[in-house]
Design a protein around this motif. Structure first.
Motif, PDB file in Angstrom:
ATOM      1  N   GLN A  46      24.849   6.129  77.388  1.00  0.00           N
ATOM      2  CA  GLN A  46      25.104   4.683  77.465  1.00  0.00           C
ATOM      3  C   GLN A  46      25.356   4.111  76.070  1.00  0.00           C
ATOM      4  O   GLN A  46      24.913   4.676  75.068  1.00  0.00           O
ATOM      5  CB  GLN A  46      23.881   3.956  78.036  1.00  0.00           C
ATOM      6  N   THR A  82      29.880   8.104  79.065  1.00  0.00           N
ATOM      7  CA  THR A  82      30.507   9.206  79.799  1.00  0.00           C
ATOM      8  C   THR A  82      31.415   8.655  80.906  1.00  0.00           C
ATOM      9  O   THR A  82      32.458   9.226  81.210  1.00  0.00           O
ATOM     10  CB  THR A  82      29.429  10.161  80.347  1.00  0.00           C
ATOM     11  N   GLU A 137      17.308   4.445  80.633  1.00  0.00           N
ATOM     12  CA  GLU A 137      18.330   3.574  80.033  1.00  0.00           C
ATOM     13  C   GLU A 137      17.965   3.417  78.561  1.00  0.00           C
ATOM     14  O   GLU A 137      16.805   3.608  78.189  1.00  0.00           O
ATOM     15  CB  GLU A 137      18.359   2.195  80.714  1.00  0.00           C
ATOM     16  N   ARG A 153      28.839  10.019  88.236  1.00  0.00           N
ATOM     17  CA  ARG A 153      27.392   9.798  88.352  1.00  0.00           C
ATOM     18  C   ARG A 153      26.686  11.128  88.118  1.00  0.00           C
ATOM     19  O   ARG A 153      26.702  12.019  88.951  1.00  0.00           O
ATOM     20  CB  ARG A 153      27.015   9.225  89.725  1.00  0.00           C
ATOM     21  N   THR A 154      26.070  11.248  86.943  1.00  0.00           N
ATOM     22  CA  THR A 154      25.380  12.484  86.580  1.00  0.00           C
ATOM     23  C   THR A 154      23.907  12.167  86.321  1.00  0.00           C
ATOM     24  O   THR A 154      23.539  11.000  86.162  1.00  0.00           O
ATOM     25  CB  THR A 154      26.009  13.094  85.306  1.00  0.00           C
ATOM     26  N   TYR A 176      31.151  -0.826  83.907  1.00  0.00           N
ATOM     27  CA  TYR A 176      30.196  -1.455  82.992  1.00  0.00           C
ATOM     28  C   TYR A 176      29.539  -2.646  83.692  1.00  0.00           C
ATOM     29  O   TYR A 176      29.901  -2.982  84.828  1.00  0.00           O
ATOM     30  CB  TYR A 176      30.910  -2.009  81.751  1.00  0.00           C
ATOM     31  N   GLY A 177      28.635  -3.311  82.983  1.00  0.00           N
ATOM     32  CA  GLY A 177      28.035  -4.524  83.531  1.00  0.00           C
ATOM     33  C   GLY A 177      27.564  -5.443  82.409  1.00  0.00           C
ATOM     34  O   GLY A 177      27.419  -5.013  81.256  1.00  0.00           O
ATOM     35  N   ARG A 232      18.566  10.039  84.828  1.00  0.00           N
ATOM     36  CA  ARG A 232      18.147   9.507  86.127  1.00  0.00           C
ATOM     37  C   ARG A 232      18.247  10.621  87.164  1.00  0.00           C
ATOM     38  O   ARG A 232      19.296  11.275  87.243  1.00  0.00           O
ATOM     39  CB  ARG A 232      19.039   8.331  86.570  1.00  0.00           C
ATOM     40  N   GLU A 287      31.662   0.900  89.825  1.00  0.00           N
ATOM     41  CA  GLU A 287      31.207   0.310  88.555  1.00  0.00           C
ATOM     42  C   GLU A 287      31.612   1.141  87.339  1.00  0.00           C
ATOM     43  O   GLU A 287      31.512   2.365  87.340  1.00  0.00           O
ATOM     44  CB  GLU A 287      29.680   0.181  88.600  1.00  0.00           C
ATOM     45  N   GLU A 340      19.273  11.151  90.040  1.00  0.00           N
ATOM     46  CA  GLU A 340      20.096  10.530  91.078  1.00  0.00           C
ATOM     47  C   GLU A 340      20.019  11.341  92.374  1.00  0.00           C
ATOM     48  O   GLU A 340      20.085  12.573  92.342  1.00  0.00           O
ATOM     49  CB  GLU A 340      21.561  10.471  90.623  1.00  0.00           C
TER      50      GLU A 340
HETATM   51  N1  GAP Z   1      20.232  -1.494  80.939  1.00  0.00           N
HETATM   52  C1  GAP Z   1      20.982  -1.776  82.105  1.00  0.00           C
HETATM   53  C2  GAP Z   1      21.444  -0.590  82.807  1.00  0.00           C
HETATM   54  O1  GAP Z   1      21.066   0.533  82.496  1.00  0.00           O
HETATM   55  P1  GAP Z   1      22.953   0.174  84.788  1.00  0.00           P
HETATM   56  O2  GAP Z   1      23.995  -0.582  85.546  1.00  0.00           O
HETATM   57  O3  GAP Z   1      21.906   0.872  85.559  1.00  0.00           O
HETATM   58  O4  GAP Z   1      22.313  -0.889  83.792  1.00  0.00           O
HETATM   59  C3  GAP Z   1      24.569   0.761  82.845  1.00  0.00           C
HETATM   60  O5  GAP Z   1      23.662   1.207  83.822  1.00  0.00           O
HETATM   61  C4  GAP Z   1      25.798   1.655  82.807  1.00  0.00           C
HETATM   62  O6  GAP Z   1      25.406   3.024  82.624  1.00  0.00           O
HETATM   63  C5  GAP Z   1      26.609   1.662  84.103  1.00  0.00           C
HETATM   64  O7  GAP Z   1      27.494   0.558  84.155  1.00  0.00           O
HETATM   65  C6  GAP Z   1      27.345   2.990  84.000  1.00  0.00           C
HETATM   66  O8  GAP Z   1      28.468   2.874  83.165  1.00  0.00           O
HETATM   67  C7  GAP Z   1      26.317   3.882  83.295  1.00  0.00           C
HETATM   68  N2  GAP Z   1      25.561   4.702  84.270  1.00  0.00           N
HETATM   69  C8  GAP Z   1      24.498   4.346  85.020  1.00  0.00           C
HETATM   70  N3  GAP Z   1      24.062   5.367  85.774  1.00  0.00           N
HETATM   71  C9  GAP Z   1      24.875   6.424  85.488  1.00  0.00           C
HETATM   72  C10 GAP Z   1      24.938   7.786  85.936  1.00  0.00           C
HETATM   73  N4  GAP Z   1      24.044   8.290  86.791  1.00  0.00           N
HETATM   74  N5  GAP Z   1      25.919   8.580  85.434  1.00  0.00           N
HETATM   75  C11 GAP Z   1      26.816   8.103  84.539  1.00  0.00           C
HETATM   76  N6  GAP Z   1      26.795   6.838  84.070  1.00  0.00           N
HETATM   77  C12 GAP Z   1      25.844   6.004  84.530  1.00  0.00           C
END
Ligand code: GAP
Length: 460
Positions: A214, A328, A165, A208-209, A284-285, A197, A282, A199
């Motif tokens: 971010q 993204t 992140e 989800r990639t 955003y947050g 990540r 999801e 994933e």
């Molecule tokens: N710093 C807090 C944080 O990283 P998160 O909810 O894990 O929180 C934030 O991630 C945002 O990043 C998510 O709301 C989403 O938009 C994006 N995000 C997280 N994992 C992702 C993934 N594997 N692929 C694409 N976007 C992702």
């Protein structure tokens, strides 16, 4: 035209490839699972969203500053943040077909099955492999951080991580920022960049990639102000979603996360969810992270990360409110929201045919204007090229197209979301006017060529 959510997703994925928004990566080598290229129009759309965000939340505000930290940083920071210990997802494998799943996703899917008793707790032992109905392994935790080795030796001392992140970089730089910008609290630090990540179950196109981008802000504030700062930034996020991305309120859910579900250090978390064609998930947050991050980094680094309140002359460890946006994922939501299918006249005007159109907000569209000479040669082409030059001189991204019928040229621009097309025709040569055709209304009007650049600029 009514289409099912599955059809919509298929149409979107094929349009993205055909028109150059998003391609499967390394395709000539058979592709690479879950990796994508943002093609010529995709990178423009993504950059336009990023630039709108940076302008709105950093450049045009007094209370937010920017940062660009490295992707690979001192690995001790991930011990402090808890990522090396806890940044994991529960994993199960199928003993038969060897497919891998996130246990929590399987539990959720079971709970969502029609007729399933929501009051009854779902047990992992009741679940079989969704692909082959095989038996699943016990649940184990899988850390999602990508490990790498830095330097010439490849031993424990060289272990480092690709950041999972962007937030961490801002906590680690807090002391330098605090001391160099001399701002009063509350103020935020913003960063845009790649995150990684590993994933377990990536998917749903670019949703989800493993590598993604971010846009995050850490708002440092006096502890007692955190609830108020939270409200202000939640309102900012709402305005971004509705006024900038133009997502429809019926497609957006603000999900207040209960105390049981949120991270132990969070005093409040709201997930902003979007109704993608594959479900409400999801986008955003925003979280009130209390002083968890700064207290952990103070403990692990042995540095004093408190802030001297000039009014009380007391040192306080700030609380952090963190609004976080996936860049993204924003691209995906914008594409899903604005892809539409309606009807347009056929080339001979005798009938109607389905038209695919991306009704992108003009400021986000990769191309703002397209100019077509009715004929390729002589004065029409030179007038059209002059108009392209005049639009570009104003910084308006413009395409020139002289190939195929006007109808086909319109269709191509509709599919990449260009809001306005200008046609230079026989009358233009005499009266120096052009036809402007609106992407959404498909109406046409006549404008003086000399007025076109200002006309477009006014609408952006
Ligand atoms: N710093 C807090 C944080 O990283 P998160 O909810 O894990 O929180 C934030 O991630 C945002 O990043 C998510 O709301 C989403 O938009 C994006 N995000 C997280 N994992 C992702 C993934 N594997 N692929 C694409 N976007 C992702």
């Amino acid at each position: 035209m009514a289409i099912s959510p599955e059809q919509k997703m298929d149409l979107l994925v094929s349009l993205c490839k055909r028109r150059g928004f998003v391609y499967p990566d390394s395709e000539i080598y058979g592709g690479f699972a879950n990796a994508f290229d943002y093609g010529p129009y995709g990178v423009e759309l993504k950059n336009n969203i990023r630039d709108e965000w940076w302008n709105r939340f950093v450049k045009l505000r007094d209370d937010v500053v920017g940062l660009d930290a490295p992707i690979i940083q001192n690995p001790k920071m991930w011990d402090a943040s808890g990522h090396t210990q806890n940044f994991s997802d529960p994993l199960v494998d199928c003993k038969k077909c060897k497919s891998r799943f996130r246990a929590d996703h399987l539990l959720e899917a079971k709970q969502a099955e029609p007729g399933y008793d929501k009051e009854k707790p779902v047990e992992m032992k009741d679940i079989r492999c969704p692909k082959c109905n095989g038996e699943l392994t016990d649940v184990r935790q899988f850390n999602m951080m990508f490990k790498t080795a830095v330097g010439v030796t490849d031993d424990a001392s060289s272990v480092a991580y690709l950041r999972p992140e962007t937030a961490g970089g801002m906590f680690v730089a807090w002391k330098n920022i605090r001391d160099s910008v001399r701002k009063r609290l509350p103020f935020g630090v913003a960063q845009v960049g790649k995150a990684f990540r590993n994933e377990i179950t990536p998917g749903n196109f670019i949703f989800r990639t493993r590598e993604f981008e971010q846009m995050e802000i850490e708002v440092f504030c006096q502890p007692h102000l955190a609830p108020e700062v939270f409200e202000q930034w939640l309102a900012e996020m709402k305005s971004w979603v509705f006024d900038v991305l133009k997502l429809s309120p019926k497609n957006v859910v603000f999900h207040e996360i209960s105390a049981e579900e949120r991270a132990f250090y969070s005093q409040r978390t709201v997930d902003i969810e979007y109704a993608y064609p594959f479900g409400v998930k999801e986008l955003y947050g925003i979280a009130n992270r209390t002083d968890y991050d700064l207290s952990r980094h103070a403990e692990f680094s042995k540095e004093d990360l408190r802030w001297l309140d000039p009014e009380t002359n007391e040192k306080v460890l700030p609380y952090v409110v963190e609004p976080t946006w996936g860049l993204t994922r924003s691209v995906l939501a914008v594409l899903c929201e604005h892809l539409d299918i309606d009807e347009a006249d056929t080339a001979d005007g005798a009938d109607k045919e389905p038209r695919m159109v991306l009704r992108l907000p003009p400021r986000l569209a990769p191309v703002k204007a397209a100019v077509f000479p009715l004929q390729k040669k002589d004065e029409m082409a030179s007038l059209a090229k002059e108009l392209v030059a005049a639009l570009r001189a104003k910084g308006i991204v413009t395409e020139y197209d002289e190939s195929a019928s006007i109808g086909k040229r319109y269709r191509r621009q509709d599919e990449i979301g260009t809001p306005w097309c200008f046609t230079v025709d026989f009358d233009s040569v005499n009266d120096k006017t052009v036809t402007v055709r609106d992407r959404d209304a498909m109406t046409q009007e006549r404008l003086a060529i000399a007025d076109v650049p200002a006309w477009v600029a006014e609408r952006l």
